[in-house]
Design an enzyme around this catalytic site. Structure first.
Site, mmCIF file in Angstrom:
data_model
loop_
_atom_site.group_PDB
_atom_site.id
_atom_site.type_symbol
_atom_site.label_atom_id
_atom_site.label_comp_id
_atom_site.label_asym_id
_atom_site.label_seq_id
_atom_site.Cartn_x
_atom_site.Cartn_y
_atom_site.Cartn_z
ATOM 1 N N SER A 250 0.848 -1.191 0.000
ATOM 2 C CA SER A 250 0.000 0.000 0.000
ATOM 3 C C SER A 250 0.881 1.237 0.000
ATOM 4 O O SER A 250 2.109 1.137 0.061
ATOM 5 C CB SER A 250 -0.886 -0.002 1.250
ATOM 6 O OG SER A 250 -0.083 0.308 2.378
ATOM 7 N N LYS A 251 0.232 2.376 -0.053
ATOM 8 C CA LYS A 251 0.915 3.676 -0.103
ATOM 9 C C LYS A 251 2.043 3.794 0.925
ATOM 10 O O LYS A 251 3.048 4.441 0.675
ATOM 11 C CB LYS A 251 -0.083 4.808 0.167
ATOM 12 C CG LYS A 251 -1.031 5.052 -0.984
ATOM 13 C CD LYS A 251 -0.426 6.039 -1.980
ATOM 14 C CE LYS A 251 -1.139 5.999 -3.322
ATOM 15 N NZ LYS A 251 -0.239 5.670 -4.427
#
Ligand code: GLU
Length: 498
Positions: A250-251
């Site tokens: 994820s980010k």
């Protein structure tokens, strides 16, 4: 074999989804199958055309072309779910007529209360079945009164739903844990689990390869295949791509979308090759393989069911390999945007692009990404003698014995453009004879004077690159480059405090 990738256009294409697309594509290409792109845009609030466009662009950039899809069409279109609403309506009616589905009038508040009560009692939340046995009359009456029901699929009680997952082996769910899923929302839009069954069946999909986040949807879908009299496809659920800390990528882990990797200067063939190796191995020792070879070797049964970890170091290694292997003209075209961003070129012109291509050999061996290339050749475009002299490393070079004599001799001996290795060497020899300096004592001050830096690419390459750039006409739209003779003179003057 007919395979599909079915993205929801609600954002950027995540590399985990790109890997799903790739595995479908590899199987289709290796087995002479058909690869279909279907846009799952029934979530009207979250789907955008903008996102669809970027997903299509990203897939094309990766080289994952499709045989049937929203822009090419084909015999099983339309390929955008929002254009297939009539089909879902007709199959929903069929399910209702066969008593495989029913209208449900429960309000969101009621459902929420039901859900909370189950959770409080430590039970898994599922629909309690309030509207399961409403009579036809009651249903008709409430609809006439203006209530807008959803349609729910009637999950048969007390059955086991089993399938042989091509990656995970036998998977069995008891229907007891499955609440009757909504298949059509009150606004008439189909829910994912229903639309996907209608589409996969009508599009004659033979193999569904998707992320394991969908595995609990599969028993619901299998029950709908059964109710509709369709033959289900084979299923393969891929483990998710994880970050180095073993949580889904994820980010927090940095770049996650294909667009970000492209912006940072990864080549598509590097990303494709790398993604193929997350959770799958082509066999043998060789990992750097062209996509056709990957397709030839790919079997979905060989994909590992344990989670694959995204390894940025390995991707960088592959990118270095593919940058070195790429033709200079293509690399220049791919890198031009970064040169534009730095202001090193003002526009892409054929002459300017040839010039960029000629600079790349000085950089590709020592960078991980295309984005880093302009910095490696910054000395060509940015030259400032006084700024260079203010730097401690350059000052150090000039304090070596004999360095200032070399700088002075250099300004005298460069009497024309040094356009190739030979003319540079001949000039350096004259400086050597005049000053008696050789090796580092000769080349360190020359480098400092001509590039303003204390390290960098071989002077044999760097010096001719500067003078080739200095000779470009304005029409090449390359930023003005200071010639070596001008550099030598300004540097000598700056050293001698003039
Ligand atoms: N639209 C779904 C998603 O993006 C597709 C799931 C599937 O492949 O069935 O997750």
């Amino acid at each position: 074999m007919r395979l599909r990738f079915a993205p929801s256009p609600t954002g950027q294409l995540h590399v985990g989804n790109a890997r799903t697309a790739l595995f479908n594509w590899l199987l289709a290409h290796g087995k002479d199958g058909t690869f279909i792109l279907r846009i799952e845009d029934t979530d009207a609030e979250r789907s955008t055309r903008q996102s669809e466009t970027t997903i299509l662009e990203d897939l094309r950039w990766l080289g994952l072309d499709w045989d049937e899809g929203p822009d090419v069409e084909g015999p099983h279109g339309p390929y955008r779910q929002s254009e297939r609403l009539h089909l879902y309506a007709s199959y929903a009616n069929e399910l209702i007529a066969g008593d495989h589905a029913y209208y449900c009038f429960c309000s969101p508040q009621q459902l929420d209360a039901e859900r909370r009560a189950l959770l409080a009692a430590g039970k898994p939340p599922r629909y309690g079945g309030t509207c399961r046995n409403l009579s036809r009359d009651e249903t008709a009456r409430r609809m006439e009164a203006g209530e807008r029901p959803v349609i729910r699929f009637r999950v048969p009680e007390g059955v086991d739903v089993a399938f042989d997952d091509l990656v995970r082996g036998d998977v069995t769910f008891s229907s007891e844990v499955i609440g009757d899923p909504v298949i059509v929302r009150s606004d008439g839009r189909p829910a994912y689990n229903f639309a996907v069954v209608v589409d996969d069946a009508l599009m004659e999909i033979t193999h569904v390869i998707r992320g394991e986040d969908h595995i609990s949807n599969t028993p619901r879908q299998l029950l709908m295949y059964q109710a509709l009299g369709f033959t289900p496809p084979s299923f393969a659920h891929l483990s998710l791509v994880m970050g180095p800390d073993h949580t889904p990528l994820s980010k927090r882990h940095g770049a996650t979308s294909v667009a970000e990797f492209r912006d940072r200067g990864y080549l598509p063939e590097a990303l494709v090759n790398y993604l193929a190796l997350i959770g799958w191995s082509p066999g043998g020792d060789e990992e750097l393989l062209p996509v056709d070879e990957l397709a030839r070797r790919f079997n979905v049964e060989d994909v590992s069911h344990s989670a694959g970890v995204f390894d940025p170091e390995k991707l960088a290694w592959m990118n270095r390999h593919y940058m070195k292997a790429a033709a200079p003209g293509r690399l220049a075209a791919e890198t031009a945007r970064y040169f534009l961003r730095h202001g090193f070129i003002q526009q892409r012109t054929p002459e300017g692009m040839d010039y960029l291509a000629s600079l790349l050999t000085m950089a590709v061996g020592s960078v991980d990404r295309l984005e880093e290339i302009p910095d490696r050749v910054r000395f060509v475009f940015d030259y400032d003698a006084s700024a260079a002299l203010a730097r401690p490393e350059i000052d150090g070079v000039l304090h070596e014995p004999g360095a200032c004599e070399v700088v002075a001799a250099l300004a005298d001996e460069i009497n024309g453009p040094l356009l190739d290795r030979e003319s540079f060497r001949a000039m350096a020899n004259r400086v050597k004879e005049r000053t008696g300096q050789k090796g580092k004592g000769l080349f360190h001050p020359i480098r400092a004077a001509l590039t303003g830096e204390s390290g960098g690419p071989e002077l044999d390459l760097a010096v001719p690159a500067i003078d080739r750039g200095a000779g470009l006409p304005a029409s090449a739209r390359v930023a003005r480059i200071t010639s070596c003779s001008e550099r030598a003179v300004t540097f000598a003057k700056a050293v001698h405090g003039e």
